[in-house]
Design a protein around this motif. Structure first.
Motif, PDB file in Angstrom:
ATOM      1  N   PRO A 111       0.837  -1.200   0.000  1.00  0.00           N
ATOM      2  CA  PRO A 111       0.000   0.000   0.000  1.00  0.00           C
ATOM      3  C   PRO A 111       0.877   1.258   0.000  1.00  0.00           C
ATOM      4  O   PRO A 111       1.871   1.322   0.724  1.00  0.00           O
ATOM      5  N   VAL A 113       0.495   4.182   1.158  1.00  0.00           N
ATOM      6  CA  VAL A 113       0.646   4.958   2.396  1.00  0.00           C
ATOM      7  C   VAL A 113       1.818   4.439   3.226  1.00  0.00           C
ATOM      8  O   VAL A 113       2.530   5.220   3.856  1.00  0.00           O
ATOM      9  N   ASP A 202       1.832  10.103 -12.151  1.00  0.00           N
ATOM     10  CA  ASP A 202       0.505   9.855 -11.647  1.00  0.00           C
ATOM     11  C   ASP A 202       0.436   9.814 -10.124  1.00  0.00           C
ATOM     12  O   ASP A 202      -0.624   9.943  -9.531  1.00  0.00           O
ATOM     13  N   VAL A 205       0.104   9.706  -3.510  1.00  0.00           N
ATOM     14  CA  VAL A 205       0.305   9.383  -2.097  1.00  0.00           C
ATOM     15  C   VAL A 205       1.784   9.475  -1.705  1.00  0.00           C
ATOM     16  O   VAL A 205       2.148  10.172  -0.742  1.00  0.00           O
ATOM     17  N   PHE A 209       3.791  12.359   0.824  1.00  0.00           N
ATOM     18  CA  PHE A 209       4.597  12.086   2.007  1.00  0.00           C
ATOM     19  C   PHE A 209       6.011  12.633   1.865  1.00  0.00           C
ATOM     20  O   PHE A 209       6.570  13.159   2.815  1.00  0.00           O
ATOM     21  N   VAL A 226      -9.682  18.789  -6.377  1.00  0.00           N
ATOM     22  CA  VAL A 226     -10.739  17.792  -6.520  1.00  0.00           C
ATOM     23  C   VAL A 226     -11.528  17.631  -5.230  1.00  0.00           C
ATOM     24  O   VAL A 226     -12.736  17.434  -5.232  1.00  0.00           O
ATOM     25  N   VAL A 230     -15.990  18.945  -8.412  1.00  0.00           N
ATOM     26  CA  VAL A 230     -15.647  18.792  -9.819  1.00  0.00           C
ATOM     27  C   VAL A 230     -15.601  20.167 -10.484  1.00  0.00           C
ATOM     28  O   VAL A 230     -16.520  20.954 -10.337  1.00  0.00           O
TER      29      VAL A 230
ATOM     30  N   PHE B 133      -4.567   7.380 -12.198  1.00  0.00           N
ATOM     31  CA  PHE B 133      -5.436   6.780 -11.192  1.00  0.00           C
ATOM     32  C   PHE B 133      -6.362   7.844 -10.594  1.00  0.00           C
ATOM     33  O   PHE B 133      -7.562   7.676 -10.507  1.00  0.00           O
ATOM     34  N   LEU B 134      -5.753   8.969 -10.209  1.00  0.00           N
ATOM     35  CA  LEU B 134      -6.489  10.061  -9.576  1.00  0.00           C
ATOM     36  C   LEU B 134      -7.601  10.554 -10.489  1.00  0.00           C
ATOM     37  O   LEU B 134      -8.737  10.769 -10.062  1.00  0.00           O
ATOM     38  N   TYR B 138     -11.548  10.494 -10.031  1.00  0.00           N
ATOM     39  CA  TYR B 138     -12.217  11.796 -10.116  1.00  0.00           C
ATOM     40  C   TYR B 138     -13.407  11.730 -11.077  1.00  0.00           C
ATOM     41  O   TYR B 138     -14.467  12.307 -10.820  1.00  0.00           O
ATOM     42  N   TRP B 140     -15.412   9.470 -11.544  1.00  0.00           N
ATOM     43  CA  TRP B 140     -16.593   8.867 -10.908  1.00  0.00           C
ATOM     44  C   TRP B 140     -17.326   9.826  -9.986  1.00  0.00           C
ATOM     45  O   TRP B 140     -18.494   9.606  -9.665  1.00  0.00           O
ATOM     46  N   ILE B 141     -16.644  10.875  -9.502  1.00  0.00           N
ATOM     47  CA  ILE B 141     -17.355  11.847  -8.655  1.00  0.00           C
ATOM     48  C   ILE B 141     -18.497  12.464  -9.456  1.00  0.00           C
ATOM     49  O   ILE B 141     -19.625  12.558  -8.994  1.00  0.00           O
ATOM     50  N   ILE B 175     -17.411   0.558  -6.160  1.00  0.00           N
ATOM     51  CA  ILE B 175     -17.410   0.831  -7.605  1.00  0.00           C
ATOM     52  C   ILE B 175     -16.053   1.381  -8.020  1.00  0.00           C
ATOM     53  O   ILE B 175     -15.449   0.932  -9.000  1.00  0.00           O
ATOM     54  N   GLY B 240      -4.921  -1.129   1.888  1.00  0.00           N
ATOM     55  CA  GLY B 240      -4.329   0.132   2.328  1.00  0.00           C
ATOM     56  C   GLY B 240      -4.688   1.306   1.448  1.00  0.00           C
ATOM     57  O   GLY B 240      -4.088   2.371   1.564  1.00  0.00           O
ATOM     58  N   PHE B 242      -5.935   4.596  -0.246  1.00  0.00           N
ATOM     59  CA  PHE B 242      -6.271   5.896   0.320  1.00  0.00           C
ATOM     60  C   PHE B 242      -7.144   6.742  -0.605  1.00  0.00           C
ATOM     61  O   PHE B 242      -8.166   7.284  -0.189  1.00  0.00           O
ATOM     62  N   VAL B 243      -6.759   6.847  -1.877  1.00  0.00           N
ATOM     63  CA  VAL B 243      -7.407   7.793  -2.789  1.00  0.00           C
ATOM     64  C   VAL B 243      -8.895   7.478  -2.966  1.00  0.00           C
ATOM     65  O   VAL B 243      -9.750   8.372  -2.871  1.00  0.00           O
ATOM     66  N   ASP B 246     -11.059   8.147   0.101  1.00  0.00           N
ATOM     67  CA  ASP B 246     -11.029   9.570   0.432  1.00  0.00           C
ATOM     68  C   ASP B 246     -11.909  10.382  -0.518  1.00  0.00           C
ATOM     69  O   ASP B 246     -12.590  11.301  -0.094  1.00  0.00           O
ATOM     70  N   LEU B 247     -11.874  10.053  -1.812  1.00  0.00           N
ATOM     71  CA  LEU B 247     -12.629  10.857  -2.775  1.00  0.00           C
ATOM     72  C   LEU B 247     -14.070  10.382  -2.935  1.00  0.00           C
ATOM     73  O   LEU B 247     -14.959  11.179  -3.182  1.00  0.00           O
ATOM     74  N   GLY B 257      -5.960   2.939   5.501  1.00  0.00           N
ATOM     75  CA  GLY B 257      -5.039   3.815   4.777  1.00  0.00           C
ATOM     76  C   GLY B 257      -5.347   5.282   5.038  1.00  0.00           C
ATOM     77  O   GLY B 257      -4.464   6.127   5.182  1.00  0.00           O
ATOM     78  N   LEU B 260      -4.259   6.168   8.620  1.00  0.00           N
ATOM     79  CA  LEU B 260      -2.822   6.435   8.677  1.00  0.00           C
ATOM     80  C   LEU B 260      -2.535   7.849   8.158  1.00  0.00           C
ATOM     81  O   LEU B 260      -1.808   8.624   8.775  1.00  0.00           O
ATOM     82  N   TRP B 261      -3.160   8.174   7.032  1.00  0.00           N
ATOM     83  CA  TRP B 261      -2.966   9.489   6.403  1.00  0.00           C
ATOM     84  C   TRP B 261      -3.347  10.608   7.378  1.00  0.00           C
ATOM     85  O   TRP B 261      -2.606  11.561   7.565  1.00  0.00           O
TER      86      TRP B 261
END
Lengths: 262, 303
Positions: A111, A113, A202, A205, A209, A226, A230, B133-134, B138, B140-141, B175, B240, B242-243, B246-247, B257, B260-261
């Motif tokens: 992971p 993180v 890309d 995370v 850090f 974000v 949107v 990835f981000l 995004y 999907w928001i 999803i 783990g 996070f993204v 979170d989103l 995850g 931890l963040w």
């Protein structure tokens, strides 16, 4: 598996699967040309968000930092990853091999993180100022494993007697590597470099850090916007990124195809 | 094995990447372990080192005497952390199941497609994996939010009458996870399905088996290495993740995850964040070892 039997079930699976993979991105791209600020209502075709993007200096700065980090770390990761792949396929059983393969495979599933936190604590412990170089080192570390795996799969697939022949004919191992092995694995090395480059481009995370006050990458900038919702501007930025990646991959595909045809 | 060249270059080939990974991957984990044992402090960096290497044996015995495992006590004392860990494992497990359900038919159809299409289909599965990835999360928001594209489409088709309110729920997280990790599931599945000898299924059919029975008794068992590789490749990082939570998950979705963040960035409790990382690592070490073994065996088989 021999193919050719396209049943209705299989066609439906393919259609649904690819629709699921591509529709969200397609919507994103289409709505980046939307004139309206309301992101779900179509207000006519416009490229004004692309103009606004160019005016957004923090975003452009972040993009430049990101590209530089990606380039340096991908170059370094390609060299290290290729060496790791050669070590894994050509050195038989050496001392520490189990640990070594573990160290190559673990970062790919770890992971982010955890990797990010661990690297940050290392940089703090050795007193390295956080910023451009720490993100670069972190990205090199996790992307080199992907390069190693890609190059390794190519190395196990090709005929090793070619290298042995070169060495029998008096080439030093170094020379045999550069004149025989490297040209043969070149497509995998290029693919590894491209993958390392895009993974670095890309990453949110690990960069979050390991970065310091001076260095903000594009994903970090996009993430902070974000979270607020949107915006058409981010749609435009995303479209440019998707376009760049598609262009790079098409070029790579054409280059390998032409090579194969020769 | 050709004669082992004893030149400097030949020695450097394994040494350089090995030392790099030891320095930037193995050593950092030892530091995480060390910091997880220290006490938090409002300083810069925000922890009090408990282990003083310069002190030699005295330092070490003082370290052992002062070891109160404060962070781990906090972790086990507060049900929030256990809940976050358990809900992460549950979400990752359900996500892996969904990925198999979505990915297997897709990989199967790809492997059964005419040979000249296959490389294009594989390329189409890989392409999204290369794009951010981000950005994919995004996207999907806009689809899942109230009055987003999904609600608009379903209301327009007359399937639902009220917005679904999917954003900021666990469904949205699932999803997002399935969407983001689908290429990781499809590619190993495809690799093992494509390699299969089709005459085995034909033999089963000739011997009177129904197509369904042939699928479950021949095709599926033979694709198990791909199932294992794909499942672990998705499950481990999803625990783990996070993204995505979170989103798409809102404030209610507990995932480790994210915990931890926020311990790290919001509460600035580095020892506690390190302790969370150690616990997560201990939970994941078994699947990681199985994954490494499975991958090594797959590569050997590909030789």
């Amino acid at each position: 598996m021999r193919g050719g039997r396209l049943t209705w079930f299989n066609v439906t699976s393919l259609a649904l699967g690819f629709a699921f993979l591509y529709l969200p991105m397609l919507i994103l791209v289409i709505f980046s040309f939307n004139d309206s600020r309301l992101v779900t209502v179509w207000g006519g075709f416009s490229t004004r968000w692309y103009g606004a993007l160019l005016q957004n200096q923090p975003l452009m700065d972040a993009a430049w930092v990101t590209v530089r980090i990606a380039f340096v770390s991908a170059a370094l990761a390609t060299v290290l990853g290729t060496l790791a792949a050669v070590a894994l396929t050509r050195y038989g059983r050496f001392r520490g091999r189990t640990l070594f393969t573990g160290l190559v495979y673990a970062p790919m599933v770890m992971p982010e993180v955890i990797t990010g936190l661990a690297l940050l604590l290392l940089f703090v412990a050795i007193g390295l100022d956080r910023g451009f170089w720490t993100i670069m080192l972190a990205h090199t570390t996790f992307t080199l494993c992907f390069v190693a795996v890609i190059v390794q799969s190519r190395l196990v697939a090709f005929d090793r007697s070619l290298e042995e022949a070169a060495q029998d004919l008096g080439a030093t191992p170094l020379r045999a590597f550069f004149t025989v092995t490297l040209p043969l694995i070149a497509p995998a090395v290029v693919a590894g470099f491209l993958l390392a480059f895009t993974l670095s481009l890309d990453d949110l995370v690990i960069a979050s850090f390991t970065s310091g006050p001076g260095a903000t990458t594009l994903p970090m900038r996009i993430y902070s916007q974000v979270r607020l919702g949107v915006t058409p501007e981010i749609n435009a930025a995303s479209t440019i990124l998707i376009g760049l990646v598609t262009l790079a991959l098409l070029t790579a595909a054409l280059v390998t195809k032409r090579r194969a045809a020769r | 094995m050709p004669p082992r060249p004893s030149r400097l270059f030949a020695r450097l080939v394994p040494a350089v990447p090995f030392l790099w990974l030891v320095a930037f991957f193995l050593v950092p984990f030892l530091i995480v372990l060390k910091i997880s044992l220290s006490d938090p402090a409002s300083a810069q960096p925000p922890y009090r080192p408990v282990l003083d290497w310069a002190g030699g044996w005295e330092g070490l015995s003082a370290f052992i005497a002062g070891l109160d495992l404060e962070s781990f006590v906090t972790l086990s004392g507060d049900p929030l952390y256990l809940d976050a860990l358990l809900s992460s494992l549950r979400i990752a497990l359900v996500g892996t199941g969904l990925l198999l359900a979505v990915g297997y038919p897709l990989a199967y159809a790809m492997a059964r497609a005419p040979a000249r299409w296959r490389s294009v289909l594989v390329g189409l599965v890989i392409l999204p994996f290369w794009t951010s990835f981000l950005i994919r999360i995004y996207a999907w928001i806009g689809i899942l939010r109230p009055d987003g594209f999904l609600d608009a489409a379903l209301i327009g088709l007359g399937i639902i009458s009220r917005p679904l309110q999917l954003l900021n729920t666990e469904t949205a997280v699932l999803i997002g996870l399935v969407y983001a990790y689908l290429p990781f599931m499809v590619l190993p599945l495809y690799a093992s399905l494509e390699r299969q000898d089709p005459t085995l299924v034909e033999a089963a059919l000739d011997l009177g088996s129904t197509p369904r029975r042939a699928f479950w008794t021949v095709t599926v068992p033979l694709s198990l290495p791909g199932v294992v590789a794909g499942s672990l490749l998705c499950f481990i990082p999803m625990v783990g993740e996070f993204v995505v939570p979170d989103l798409l998950g809102g404030s209610e979705t507990l995932m480790i995850g994210r915990t931890l963040w926020s311990e790290f960035f919001s509460n600035r409790d580095w020892p506690l964040a390190s302790a969370v990382a150690i616990v997560l690592l201990v939970v994941l070490v078994v699947p990681i070892v199985i994954y490494r073994e499975a991958e090594a065996r797959r590569l050997e088989a590909g030789r």
